[in-house]
Structures are given as structure tokens and as C-alpha cells.
Write an enzyme that holds these catalytic residues in place. Structure first.
Site, PDB file in Angstrom:
ATOM      1  N   VAL A   1      73.729 -30.268 -38.659  1.00 26.61           N
ATOM      2  CA  VAL A   1      74.720 -31.321 -38.495  1.00 26.61           C
ATOM      3  C   VAL A   1      73.985 -32.648 -38.354  1.00 26.61           C
ATOM      4  O   VAL A   1      73.038 -32.765 -37.570  1.00 26.61           O
ATOM      5  CB  VAL A   1      75.613 -31.085 -37.258  1.00 26.61           C
TER       6      VAL A   1
ATOM      7  N   LYS B   1      78.270 -31.736 -41.540  1.00 22.75           N
ATOM      8  CA  LYS B   1      77.695 -30.385 -41.429  1.00 22.75           C
ATOM      9  C   LYS B   1      77.396 -29.864 -42.832  1.00 22.75           C
ATOM     10  O   LYS B   1      78.268 -29.842 -43.705  1.00 22.75           O
ATOM     11  CB  LYS B   1      78.658 -29.443 -40.705  1.00 22.75           C
TER      12      LYS B   1
ATOM     13  N   ASP C   1      85.767 -19.255 -32.172  1.00 21.69           N
ATOM     14  CA  ASP C   1      84.398 -19.518 -31.693  1.00 21.69           C
ATOM     15  C   ASP C   1      84.419 -20.567 -30.590  1.00 21.69           C
ATOM     16  O   ASP C   1      83.682 -21.552 -30.630  1.00 21.69           O
ATOM     17  CB  ASP C   1      83.510 -19.972 -32.849  1.00 21.69           C
TER      18      ASP C   1
END
Length: 666
Positions: A354, A369, A465
Site C-alpha cells: 500500500v 493498494k 477480515d
């Protein structure tokens, strides 16, 4: 040019706001300088003291500086300025430039020539003058004991130097002093530094292109306390009587009790050209060479254009045109990140790197990213989901702005969060510890964002996540949930289709290891682990801890069963937290991380608990502890401890158990 002007403007604003004791002028355009005599500021920001014969010019900082706040001992100070003297008739001597500390910025009786426009025969040398001068002298005046016509001297109340030396600078490379010609027309750097504790005065010179030398040209012990009064003015003076010359000051900085800010040569205004422009001999004798050069240049330019097109080549299919402004040009992202240089690298995650960037078209900061992929299968569906996520709007979510495809790379563009990820403040910033109030607000903010994903948007969004590494902090330290690379969408009332287990160890719900099926409840489990992580200042799994403390949820559960749940609070907080809030977060974290999905609350209920809109269920600590420790059963004989594989030693801050985001079984 605009960037230079912007930097100059910011520096000027800094100088204006820092008070009388610390200022910097990288050029003088728009500067508040007190001018006298022939002194003026040119259109490009040069401070011109004189430019012809029979003139004197003074330029002073407009406000007096307090050199002796204790009314006894003078304070230390530091000065840095860049000057240049340009003779109109080379080889003909003229006067130099002096830096002056004086109780007044006006010298009505100052005479031209040898008196620098400051003194006259009646007052020169008087102790009542209270004037200190650093002279850069380009004339030999035997009446004042000058050593030559190119020297630097320190004068007190007059023009007889108490110490002087031929103009030179110490070369850090050769280890010796190299001569300088003050009237060379080249800009030169001067540093004047006075140590009030040791009564030591240093004067240092160097060409502008070289760094400050290690040794000063002049170094002497002199107590200025009897010379310098409390309120004094600082500035520059010169005068000419015979040969005309132009005396320029390009930049100036000053600091009391500290080191003056370094002048940036790139920000200083340019000196005017000396003499007529030289004609190139190539126009008269080198025409064949010029033709050949232009031909080779044209060929090189064509080759460069071809290579540039190849370098910035992108993958663009017809179906992508519908996304319009959501698709970025690779060239724009390459320029924004300065070629994806390591200096702009923000971090490395499970999917790629990133980078920070600034879009030249809008001057907006973004995070880019870079994700590598080898398969085109499923790309259309994946981009469709990415663009759907780009329509998410919530104050606690990192905004996805768009994407770019190039060769075997996919680039996702997000809003830039200046304070980085939360886990850095929890584990990697010992000098920037988050207070409990900040942590509690971050937890509530992430919960609000997750509720929006699960229940308030047009589709259900499974993040899959949730962890401290994916919670970013904006300029006001608000928590924003980001990194939607694993996110999945499905319609309200339907069910998720994915059966691939993804996420990060320590945040994975037990049922994921058995079915691979993510639900809103598995997101809640990860959020529970996240709450414990923030409250306890510990990662969900820490192989470095003792066996009974290795798995965070088990350890907090054990503290709860013993009736000492507050002992799990982050020791770095000490007792600086709200007891009720800490107990609420720890217990709610255990509830959300319950091994049985049916026992976990929804995010709507979590918000109610955090806002005290509903009481937290009074669960049996023994029952919850037994379930977490795997004594109970989950759907038959499944061992719940399987969700905490403590034997694995992985990088929990950045590594995910992940599927290929572009695999055919998405």
C-alpha cells in the site's frame, strides 16, 4: 513553479506566526521589512540594498528583539543569511555588506563610503553606540586597520575590527580553508552564532552550493552583554561612494536560543544575469552537429514515447467502460506515488503493498493498494463487487474511490488516512499511546460502520477480515474500517454463497474452520476479538506469552471466571479508564467471541449495549468459560480449540489465511 510558491507561502506563514524570536525568509516577496535609503525589494523577491554609487541602504526586521529578558545576560542567538555583491565594473573596488545589531533601525547621521551609512566622524567608536557589526568588507581602509580589500570582521561600536580574517571557508573535503571572493557575484552563505553562556561568537562562510563547514572562519570570546541592550534591531547595511555595485540579500533566518532555520537554495530568488547573454558558437560552426543531435533526439523521443506507452499500458475491456470515473489511469497512479517508491510505502499486507499518493488532477491524498493476480477468470464479477463497495458511504468506513488494471496487477484506490492503522498505535508506538477514551470511541465507531455493512446498506456486506490492522485512523483519530479486499455482498433475506475460509488467525469464528461459510455472525466474532485486542493491548494470539495467556479470549474468560476481569485491561493504561466502560467492552468482547454463533449478538444489539440502550446479558461465567475452553460441544463432537491454533507462529498484523482473490472458485 506553483509548488515552489506554495512552499514559500507556507514558510512565510510560519515565520509570521512564530514571533519575533524565530523567523525565516526564503526570499522577501511580500515580507514585512523596514527599508531605508536606496533599499528595496525587487519583483522576484530579492532584497536590494544599493545598485549605484553615492547611495546607502538599510533593511531591518521591523520589530525589536528582546536579547536580555533577565536584564543582565544576553541570550544565545543564531543568524543565517545569503548575500551577493555584483560589481557593475569588474575589477573596480566597492563597499561590502554588514550585518548589524543596533538599538535603532534608523541612522540619520550615517555617512557614505567608509562609514557604511551608520557612523560619522563624530560618533564612530563611542561606547554609547551599542552597535555590533559583522562586516563583509570589500574595500581596504587603512584608517580602520583593514587587513585587505576582501575580509570578514567583527566590529564593536565602530569600524575597527576586534578580529578579522581574509574571506574564506573551511572545506570539509580537503580539510583546509579555501579562499572566497566577496565581489564574485555568486551567492554566499553566512552564519553568525553567539553562545550567551560561553560568550563565544562564531562567523562561518561558504558558497551556497556547499553545506555548512565544520569550522568557522572567525571564532572569538566576546561578552556582548555590555554592548547589546534589551531591545535591539537586527538588519543589514551598506553604502557606496565611488564605484557602483549591487548588494543583494537573497534569504535570511534568525532564532533566539536555538539554531536558525536552514535556508533552502531552491526557494531563494534568482540573481539577475551579469552582462549580455553569450552567443553560442554552435550556431556558427556547429550546424552539422546540431542537425545530427536533433535527429538522434527525435529518434530517442520516439523510443521514449513507445517505451512509455508500454510502461503505462493498461488492461481495459469493453465491459469496464460502464464504471467511468471509478477507473483510474495507471499513469496517474504512478505519478501520484512517485513511481511506487519505497519512500511512499505505507505498509505490506497479505494481498500486496500500500502506497501513499497525491493525485495531480485534484491534489487529493490517496492510498493505493497493488494486488498481483494471474487469472482473468471471475475478474468481471470481482470488479463489479469492487464498484458496488465503492458506493458505500459511512463516516466510519474508508472510502473506496476506484480501481485500475494493468498487466498482472490490480490497483485499488482509497481515501488516505494520515494516522495509519490502529495496530501501530496499540503495539508499535510506545510514545503515542491511545487513551481509553480514544479507544472506546474507536470501538463504537467501528461497530457503527459494521452495523451499516450488515443491516443498513442496500445489500449485506460481509467484511471477513476485521482486525486492528484494518482499522485506520483519520486526522481526528476516528476509527474507520478499511481493506474490503475479502468483502462479499449478498441481498438481504438471501444467504452468502462463499464457502472459502479467509481471514486472520485469532479472529476466525470456530464454525469457519468446519464449514468455511462466512456470515454476519462470523464478522461479529472477529469484532469481539478486536474489542478485546483494543481493551487489553494484546494480540488475539501471542506465542510469546505463557501457555495460559497465549490465546487472548481464553485468558480474558479465565479472568472473568475468577472475578478479576479488570486485570485483563491494558497495563499501559494504568487506572486511567472508566471502570464501567472497560467491564462492558471486555464482557461484550467475550460475548461477541462466543464459540456458539447462536449466542452472539447482532451488530444492532452490540450498538445498543455500547450506548447503554440495553443491559448486557447476565451470562454465567462458568458456562461461557467452559464453552471457550472447548469443554462443551459444537455441532456434535467438533473441538472448539481448533479455532485457536497456538502452535502456528504467523505475522498476525499483516498475514491472512486467504484465497486468491481472482481464483475461479470465488
Amino acid at each position: 513553479m506553483f509548488s515552489k510558491f506554495l512552499m514559500w507561502f507556507l514558510l512565510m506563514r510560519l515565520a509570521a506566526s512564530s514571533g519575533d524570536y524565530d523567523f525565516i525568509y526564503n526570499g522577501f516577496r511580500g515580507a514585512n521589512i523596514s527599508l531605508d535609503g536606496s533599499a528595496k525589494i525587487t519583483s522576484n523577491g530579492l532584497l536590494l540594498l544599493t545598485n549605484s554609487s553615492s547611495q546607502k541602504g538599510h533593511a531591518f526586521y521591523p520589530n525589536p528583539l528582546h536579547f536580555k529578558p533577565s536584564h543582565s545576560k544576553i541570550q544565545s542567538f543564531s543568524v543565517n543569511f545569503v548575500f551577493a555583491i555584483m560589481l557593475q565594473y569588474p575589477g573596480v573596488s566597492s563597499s561590502g555588506v554588514s550585518f548589524v545589531i543596533s538599538p535603532s533601525k534608523e541612522f540619520p547621521g550615517g555617512q557614505l563610503g567608509q562609514y557604511w551609512g551608520i557612523f560619522n566622524p563624530n560618533n564612530i567608536g563611542n561606547s554609547s553606540n551599542h552597535i555590533a557589526i559583522i562586516e563583509l568588507d570589500t574595500a581596504l581602509d587603512q584608517d580602520f586597520g583593514d587587513i585587505n580589500e576582501n575580509h570578514v570582521g567583527v566590529d564593536i561600536n565602530g569600524l575597527v575590527s576586534i578580529k578579522s580574517a581574509p574571506a574564506a571557508y573551511f572545506s570539509n573535503m580537503s580539510g583546509r580553508f579555501e579562499n572566497l571572493t566577496l565581489v564574485s557575484g555568486e551567492p554566499m552563505n553566512v552564519w553568525v552564532e553567539y553562545n550567551g553562556e560561553q560568550n563565544q561568537l562564531n562567523v562561518t562562510l561558504s558558497p551556497i552550493k556547499l553545506p555548512k563547514p565544520d569550522r568557522p572562519l572567525l571564532s572569538l570570546m566576546v561578552d556582548l552583554s555590555s554592548i547589546v541592550l534589551d531591545d535591539m534591531y537586527i538588519g543589514f547595511s551598506t553604502s557606496t561612494k565611488a564605484a557602483p555595485a549591487s548588494h543583494y540579500i537573497l534569504g535570511w533566518s534568525f532564532k533566539m536560543n536555538g539554531q536558525a532555520q536552514v535556508l533552502d537554495p531552491l526557494l531563494l530568488p534568482k540573481l539577475p544575469r551579469i552582462g549580455p547573454k553569450k552567443k553560442s558558437k554552435l550556431l556558427t560552426i556547429g550546424l552539422p552537429v546540431i542537425v545530427l543531435f536533433l535527429t538522434l533526439t527525435g529518434i530517442s523521443a520516439i523510443g521514449l514515447i513507445v517505451r512509455r506507452k508500454i510502461k503505462f499500458a493498461e488492461v481495459l475491456e469493453d465491459w469496464e467502460r460502464e464504471y467511468g470515473t471509478h477507473r483510474f489511469l495507471y499513469k496517474d497512479l504512478f505519478m501520484a506515488t512517485k513511481g511506487f517508491t519505497d519512500k511512499e510505502l505505507l505498509g505490506i499486507g497479505g494481498f500486496g503493498r500500500v502506497y501513499r499518493g497525491v493525485l495531480s488532477t485534484s491534489n487529493i491524498e490517496v492510498a493505493v493498494k497493488r494486488i498481483s493476480h494471474d487469472s482473468r477468470q471471475g475478474m468481471r464479477e470481482f470488479i463489479s463487487e469492487i464498484m458496488s463497495l465503492g458506493r458505500l458511504r459511512h463516516r466510519n468506513l474508508v472510502q473506496l474511490l476506484g480501481y485500475c488494471r494493468r498487466k498482472k496487477e490490480l490497483l485499488l484506490v482509497y481515501d488516505y488516512m494520515p494516522n495509519g492503522s490502529l495496530d501501530k498505535f496499540l503495539f508499535n508506538h510506545p510514545n503515542s499511546m491511545l487513551s481509553w477514551n480514544q479507544r472506546f470511541l474507536i470501538i463504537k465507531g467501528v461497530a457503527s460502520g459494521l452495523l451499516y455493512l450488515h443491516e443498513e446498506w442496500e445489500q449485506v456486506v460481509l467484511h471477513r477480515d476485521i482486525k486492528a490492522g484494518n482499522v485506520l485512523l483519520d486526522s481526528e483519530m476516528n476509527g474507520r474500517l478499511g481493506d474490503f479486499g475479502l468483502a462479499r455482498l449478498y441481498d438481504h433475506g438471501a444467504g452468502p454463497q462463499t464457502t472459502h475460509m479467509v481471514g486472520t488467525f485469532g479472529y476466525l469464528a470456530p464454525e469457519l474452520t468446519a464449514t468455511g461459510k462466512a456470515t454476519t455472525s462470523t464478522d461479529v466474532f472477529a469484532f469481539g476479538a478486536f474489542m478485546l485486542e483494543v481493551a487489553c493491548g494484546r494480540r488475539p494470539i501471542d506465542p510469546r506469552s505463557s501457555t495460559d495467556e497465549e490465546i487472548l479470549v481464553e485468558w480474558v474468560s479465565e479472568c472473568w471466571r475468577r472475578g478479576t476481569i479488570l486485570s485483563a485491561a491494558d497495563p499501559k493504561l494504568g487506572l486511567d479508564y472508566e471502570v464501567e466502560e472497560m467491564e462492558l467492552v471486555l464482557k461484550l468482547g467475550l460475548l461477541c467471541s462466543h464459540p456458539l454463533s447462536a449466542e452472539r449478538p447482532s451488530m444492532y444489539q452490540v450498538i445498543q449495549f455500547l450506548d447503554r440502550g440495553a443491559p448486557l446479558p447476565d451470562l454465567s461465567s462458568d458456562g461461557l468459560g467452559a464453552a471457550i475452553l472447548g469443554v462443551g460441544h459444537y455441532e456434535g463432537s467438533f473441538d472448539l480449540r481448533f479455532s485457536y491454533p497456538s502452535s502456528l507462529n504467523q505475522g498476525f498484523a499483516s498475514t491472512s489465511v486467504q484465497e486468491s482473490i481472482l481464483s475461479s472458485g470465488r
